[in-house]
Enzyme design. Structure first.
Site, mmCIF file in Angstrom:
data_model
loop_
_atom_site.group_PDB
_atom_site.id
_atom_site.type_symbol
_atom_site.label_atom_id
_atom_site.label_comp_id
_atom_site.label_asym_id
_atom_site.label_seq_id
_atom_site.Cartn_x
_atom_site.Cartn_y
_atom_site.Cartn_z
ATOM 1 N N LEU A 97 0.858 -1.175 0.000
ATOM 2 C CA LEU A 97 0.000 0.000 0.000
ATOM 3 C C LEU A 97 0.896 1.227 0.000
ATOM 4 O O LEU A 97 1.965 1.230 0.631
ATOM 5 C CB LEU A 97 -0.899 0.037 1.244
ATOM 6 C CG LEU A 97 -2.012 -1.003 1.365
ATOM 7 C CD1 LEU A 97 -2.768 -0.795 2.672
ATOM 8 C CD2 LEU A 97 -2.967 -0.921 0.180
ATOM 9 N N ASP A 98 0.468 2.290 -0.696
ATOM 10 C CA ASP A 98 1.200 3.548 -0.633
ATOM 11 C C ASP A 98 1.354 3.987 0.819
ATOM 12 O O ASP A 98 0.498 3.701 1.669
ATOM 13 C CB ASP A 98 0.442 4.643 -1.391
ATOM 14 C CG ASP A 98 0.510 4.481 -2.900
ATOM 15 O OD1 ASP A 98 1.338 3.686 -3.369
ATOM 16 O OD2 ASP A 98 -0.270 5.164 -3.594
ATOM 17 N N ARG A 99 2.416 4.724 1.085
ATOM 18 C CA ARG A 99 2.672 5.207 2.444
ATOM 19 C C ARG A 99 1.483 6.013 2.985
ATOM 20 O O ARG A 99 1.150 5.926 4.170
ATOM 21 C CB ARG A 99 3.934 6.073 2.447
ATOM 22 C CG ARG A 99 4.370 6.542 3.828
ATOM 23 C CD ARG A 99 5.657 7.336 3.757
ATOM 24 N NE ARG A 99 5.451 8.613 3.092
ATOM 25 C CZ ARG A 99 5.060 9.734 3.713
ATOM 26 N NH1 ARG A 99 4.847 9.719 5.033
ATOM 27 N NH2 ARG A 99 4.891 10.849 3.054
ATOM 28 N N LEU A 100 0.832 6.786 2.127
ATOM 29 C CA LEU A 100 -0.243 7.663 2.592
ATOM 30 C C LEU A 100 -1.600 6.976 2.659
ATOM 31 O O LEU A 100 -2.554 7.547 3.180
ATOM 32 C CB LEU A 100 -0.335 8.895 1.685
ATOM 33 C CG LEU A 100 0.907 9.781 1.645
ATOM 34 C CD1 LEU A 100 0.661 11.004 0.769
ATOM 35 C CD2 LEU A 100 1.342 10.207 3.047
ATOM 36 N N THR A 101 -1.702 5.767 2.122
ATOM 37 C CA THR A 101 -2.966 5.025 2.129
ATOM 38 C C THR A 101 -3.048 4.141 3.367
ATOM 39 O O THR A 101 -2.094 3.451 3.705
ATOM 40 C CB THR A 101 -3.078 4.149 0.871
ATOM 41 O OG1 THR A 101 -2.967 4.974 -0.300
ATOM 42 C CG2 THR A 101 -4.402 3.412 0.831
#
Length: 292
Positions: A134-138
């Site tokens: 998962l993306d860091r911000l998700t």
């Protein structure tokens, strides 16, 4: 698929050794030229080894393309002040509800402050490995395997697109057009660019976008049928519905490393698949939500 051989050094304090591809020739000379005093100290301490586990010394010569391994010096990192709730754990799998701002695995300036390293330390599972990212911000559902021999079957499952994924997103922008909408486009992420972009050509990214709640409520269910980098963020932005809290789309906004005040309103809400080892159906859901 060619399998990479195991690293010759074990995981230490949640982090595996760094792997470095060589230009070729006397290894000690190359390492000092590329890394200076750091490399000299590691060499002197016997902390650099070949792929066969042989300690590198002043006489070691290796061909171009060979690899050596060592433990990196960790950068100073801003602690991510959020827990990683455990959704499920058995002998094979660990499933967590990843918080915003925490990278899945080490990359760039994010090393110890990643879900992988923190969970290896907390759960004392040195072979823990993510089956996907998962993306860091998700935030949301993130699945790990507990042992080396399990990585292949589960990672292949995600690579084949055999996992049904569902996301929730919030956008304060005024929607136009009718929903549901099926978006198909070609998305690429140029090397060195922070943003992925849509370009002409054969579509490689597909997302079903459904509106939730009351009309103009600003909440959306996203069902990706592919997994391109930043796919959901790019597709919603292409509709004029950038996700709230997104520092990259439609425009790049600078955010301080210690600013956790505005999380991206994107949640990996649900994963469903047929277990490649047991054959049983699996379903995992996040405990997080956006109020409708």
């Amino acid at each position: 698929m060619t399998r990479r051989r195991p690293a010759p050094l074990p995981v230490r304090d949640g982090l595996g050794p760094a792997r470095l591809r060589l230009h070729g020739g006397p290894v000690a000379e190359e390492l000092r030229a590329r890394f200076g005093a750091v490399a000299a100290a590691k060499l002197a301490a016997g902390g650099v080894v070949t792929a066969d586990g042989v300690v590198v010394d002043e006489a070691t010569v290796l061909p171009a393309g060979a690899h050596i391994f060592w433990y990196r010096d960790l950068p100073d990192e801003v602690p991510v002040p959020f827990d990683i709730p455990l959704l499920f754990r058995d002998d094979d799998l660990v499933v967590v509800d990843k918080p915003h701002f925490l990278a899945t695995m080490p990359r760039g300036r994010h090393v110890a402050q990643t879900a992988l390293v923190r969970l290896r330390r907390e759960l004392e599972l040195p072979e823990l490995s993510p089956a996907h990212r998962l993306d860091r911000l998700t935030a949301g559902v993130l699945l790990f395997t507990t042992r080396r021999e399990l990585r292949g079957p589960y990672q292949t499952l995600f690579a084949r697109g055999a996992v049904r994924k569902q996301y929730l997103a919030r956008s304060s922008a005024q929607p136009t057009g009718e929903f549901p909408r099926l978006l198909r486009s070609r998305i690429v992420k140029p090397r060195g660019s922070l943003q992925a972009v849509e370009v002409p050509g054969e579509p490689n990214a597909e997302t079903l976008v459904e509106a939730l709640g009351p009309p103009n409520g600003g909440h959306y269910r996203l069902t990706p049928r592919t997994g391109r980098t930043h796919q959901l963020r790019v597709h919603l932005a292409s509709l004029g519905l950038p996700i709230d809290g997104d520092p990259l789309y439609p425009e790049i906004t600078e955010v301080a490393p210690d600013d956790f005040s505005t999380p991206l309103q994107l949640l990996a809400q649900r994963l469903e698949f047929t277990d490649p080892v047991t054959g049983r159906p699996r379903c995992f859901a996040s405990g997080r939500t956006f109020a409708l």
